[in-house]
Every structure is written in C-alpha cells, then in structure tokens.
Design a protein around this motif. Structure first.
Motif, PDB file in Angstrom:
ATOM      1  N   MET A   1       2.614   8.773  24.582  1.00  0.00           N
ATOM      2  CA  MET A   1       3.684   7.481  25.413  1.00  0.00           C
ATOM      3  C   MET A   1       4.603   7.696  24.303  1.00  0.00           C
ATOM      4  O   MET A   1       5.242   8.856  23.497  1.00  0.00           O
ATOM      5  CB  MET A   1       2.902   6.704  24.144  1.00  0.00           C
ATOM      6  N   SER A   2       5.679   7.802  25.467  1.00  0.00           N
ATOM      7  CA  SER A   2       7.245   8.107  25.336  1.00  0.00           C
ATOM      8  C   SER A   2       7.863   6.803  24.434  1.00  0.00           C
ATOM      9  O   SER A   2       7.995   5.874  24.066  1.00  0.00           O
ATOM     10  CB  SER A   2       7.934   8.073  26.700  1.00  0.00           C
ATOM     11  N   ALA A   3       9.460   6.937  24.248  1.00  0.00           N
ATOM     12  CA  ALA A   3       9.551   6.343  23.300  1.00  0.00           C
ATOM     13  C   ALA A   3      10.635   5.160  24.032  1.00  0.00           C
ATOM     14  O   ALA A   3      11.042   5.062  25.062  1.00  0.00           O
ATOM     15  CB  ALA A   3      10.654   7.456  22.297  1.00  0.00           C
ATOM     16  N   THR A   4      10.379   3.728  23.226  1.00  0.00           N
ATOM     17  CA  THR A   4      11.450   3.160  23.658  1.00  0.00           C
ATOM     18  C   THR A   4      12.835   3.074  23.535  1.00  0.00           C
ATOM     19  O   THR A   4      13.178   2.723  21.914  1.00  0.00           O
ATOM     20  CB  THR A   4      10.478   1.750  23.318  1.00  0.00           C
ATOM     21  N   ILE A   5      13.315   2.619  24.344  1.00  0.00           N
ATOM     22  CA  ILE A   5      15.013   2.107  24.435  1.00  0.00           C
ATOM     23  C   ILE A   5      15.834   1.070  23.818  1.00  0.00           C
ATOM     24  O   ILE A   5      15.390   0.654  25.432  1.00  0.00           O
ATOM     25  CB  ILE A   5      16.270   3.847  24.829  1.00  0.00           C
ATOM     26  N   LEU A   6      16.508   0.458  23.780  1.00  0.00           N
ATOM     27  CA  LEU A   6      16.968  -1.240  23.913  1.00  0.00           C
ATOM     28  C   LEU A   6      18.501  -0.461  23.956  1.00  0.00           C
ATOM     29  O   LEU A   6      19.077   0.357  22.879  1.00  0.00           O
ATOM     30  CB  LEU A   6      16.948  -1.943  22.923  1.00  0.00           C
ATOM     31  N   ILE A   7      19.278  -0.469  25.016  1.00  0.00           N
ATOM     32  CA  ILE A   7      20.939  -0.852  25.479  1.00  0.00           C
ATOM     33  C   ILE A   7      20.504  -2.328  25.814  1.00  0.00           C
ATOM     34  O   ILE A   7      21.300  -2.881  26.005  1.00  0.00           O
ATOM     35  CB  ILE A   7      20.495  -0.153  26.728  1.00  0.00           C
ATOM     36  N   ALA A   8      22.328  -2.438  24.844  1.00  0.00           N
ATOM     37  CA  ALA A   8      22.739  -3.800  24.714  1.00  0.00           C
ATOM     38  C   ALA A   8      23.704  -3.286  24.944  1.00  0.00           C
ATOM     39  O   ALA A   8      24.836  -2.738  23.414  1.00  0.00           O
ATOM     40  CB  ALA A   8      22.681  -3.765  22.901  1.00  0.00           C
ATOM     41  N   LYS A  23      15.801   6.839  31.574  1.00  0.00           N
ATOM     42  CA  LYS A  23      14.966   6.719  32.425  1.00  0.00           C
ATOM     43  C   LYS A  23      14.839   8.032  32.593  1.00  0.00           C
ATOM     44  O   LYS A  23      13.379   9.076  33.013  1.00  0.00           O
ATOM     45  CB  LYS A  23      15.360   5.876  33.116  1.00  0.00           C
ATOM     46  N   ARG A  24      15.235   8.906  33.392  1.00  0.00           N
ATOM     47  CA  ARG A  24      15.655  10.141  33.792  1.00  0.00           C
ATOM     48  C   ARG A  24      15.705  11.406  32.682  1.00  0.00           C
ATOM     49  O   ARG A  24      14.189  12.007  32.947  1.00  0.00           O
ATOM     50  CB  ARG A  24      16.954  10.660  33.830  1.00  0.00           C
ATOM     51  N   GLU A  25      15.153  10.782  31.524  1.00  0.00           N
ATOM     52  CA  GLU A  25      14.801  11.715  29.638  1.00  0.00           C
ATOM     53  C   GLU A  25      13.635  11.273  29.368  1.00  0.00           C
ATOM     54  O   GLU A  25      13.352  12.119  28.894  1.00  0.00           O
ATOM     55  CB  GLU A  25      15.997  12.030  28.938  1.00  0.00           C
ATOM     56  N   GLY A  26      12.916  10.415  30.547  1.00  0.00           N
ATOM     57  CA  GLY A  26      11.435  10.257  29.959  1.00  0.00           C
ATOM     58  C   GLY A  26      11.279   9.112  29.671  1.00  0.00           C
ATOM     59  O   GLY A  26      10.536   8.877  29.374  1.00  0.00           O
ATOM     60  N   TYR A  27      12.205   7.982  28.553  1.00  0.00           N
ATOM     61  CA  TYR A  27      12.687   7.211  27.905  1.00  0.00           C
ATOM     62  C   TYR A  27      11.927   5.564  28.285  1.00  0.00           C
ATOM     63  O   TYR A  27      12.346   5.619  29.817  1.00  0.00           O
ATOM     64  CB  TYR A  27      13.439   6.591  27.306  1.00  0.00           C
ATOM     65  N   GLU A  28      11.494   4.920  27.643  1.00  0.00           N
ATOM     66  CA  GLU A  28      10.943   3.936  28.553  1.00  0.00           C
ATOM     67  C   GLU A  28      12.111   2.556  28.214  1.00  0.00           C
ATOM     68  O   GLU A  28      12.522   2.499  26.800  1.00  0.00           O
ATOM     69  CB  GLU A  28       9.827   3.164  27.728  1.00  0.00           C
ATOM     70  N   VAL A  29      12.948   2.055  28.946  1.00  0.00           N
ATOM     71  CA  VAL A  29      14.008   1.147  29.026  1.00  0.00           C
ATOM     72  C   VAL A  29      14.083  -0.140  28.656  1.00  0.00           C
ATOM     73  O   VAL A  29      13.413  -0.820  29.462  1.00  0.00           O
ATOM     74  CB  VAL A  29      15.443   1.472  29.274  1.00  0.00           C
ATOM     75  N   ARG A  30      14.581  -0.674  27.975  1.00  0.00           N
ATOM     76  CA  ARG A  30      14.978  -2.350  27.786  1.00  0.00           C
ATOM     77  C   ARG A  30      16.601  -2.301  27.622  1.00  0.00           C
ATOM     78  O   ARG A  30      17.038  -1.783  27.182  1.00  0.00           O
ATOM     79  CB  ARG A  30      14.016  -2.685  26.909  1.00  0.00           C
ATOM     80  N   LEU A  31      17.189  -3.508  28.188  1.00  0.00           N
ATOM     81  CA  LEU A  31      18.374  -3.930  28.391  1.00  0.00           C
ATOM     82  C   LEU A  31      18.418  -5.684  27.902  1.00  0.00           C
ATOM     83  O   LEU A  31      17.788  -6.092  27.766  1.00  0.00           O
ATOM     84  CB  LEU A  31      18.823  -4.188  29.770  1.00  0.00           C
TER      85      LEU A  31
END
Length: 122
Positions: A1-8, A23-31
């Motif tokens: 499972m890939s890590a989740t990153i929140l970008i604020a 996302k290109r690095e394979g992380y799940e992203v939330r904004l």
C-alpha cells in the motif's frame, strides 16, 4: 500500500504541480485549499505526511500544525512545512510548533521528493 500525502496550499498552481509530482512518485494524494480543510482532512483520512503551506485562509499552517500536535488521535502525523516564509524566526516557529521539517519556496522538486521519501521511511 502506498503512503498517503495531504497537500495543503491555497495556490492552485502549487497544488496541481505537487499533486502531479507526488502521484508520479507513487503516492496517494489528497488536497486541501485552506487551513480548515487541512485539519478536516487530517482528522478524516489520517495521511502519512502533510505538505503544509504557512500562509493560507481560515487557519495558517502554523495554526494547523499546533492543532494537529494537540489532538491525540493525529498527533504523530508527519508535517513538512513548505513556505515562502524563510526567515530564521519563521523556521524556528514552525519547528517549535511541531513541524518535522521545513522547506522554503522556491524549492527543487528533486530535493522535495528526497525529503518526502526520507520522512516517510522514518
């Protein structure tokens, strides 16, 4: 499972470019587009790492960081502050409020990717 990153960040161009990069690095992203959205997203989704701008509407990144550290359930969330506020006093304030790391804009995408990887491996 890939890590989740929140970008604020309240700057749409920065959100788009950081989202693409992570996302290109394979992380799940939330904004999140402001400080209150960031708090809500951290509480709801428990991201592995937050890329947090300092100057945002509703709540500053400093406020978000302080609130996260004061909330038992999310207190261990890793926070990387990304900001144009690069004076020594700003860096010291961010770290004192509990940020794990601090990068000033503009930053190189390579340095950011390396820092994110390093923080997620800890």
């Amino acid at each position: 499972m890939s890590a989740t990153i929140l970008i604020a960040d309240d700057e749409p161009n920065i959100l788009i470019s950081l989202e693409f990069l992570m996302k290109r690095e394979g992380y799940e992203v939330r904004l999140a587009r402001d400080g209150q959205e960031a708090i809500d997203a951290i509480l709801a989704h428990r991201p592995d790492l937050v890329l947090l701008d300092v100057m945002m509407p509703h709540k500053s990144g400093f406020d978000v960081c302080q609130e996260v550290r004061a909330t038992e359930s999310v207190r261990d969330t890793r926070i990387l502050m990304l900001t144009a506020k690069g004076r020594d006093t700003d860096v010291a304030k961010g770290l004192a409020l509990g940020a794990n790391a601090y990068m000033t804009k503009p930053f190189s995408t390579r340095e950011l990717v390396e820092k994110v990887r390093e923080m997620l491996e800890r």
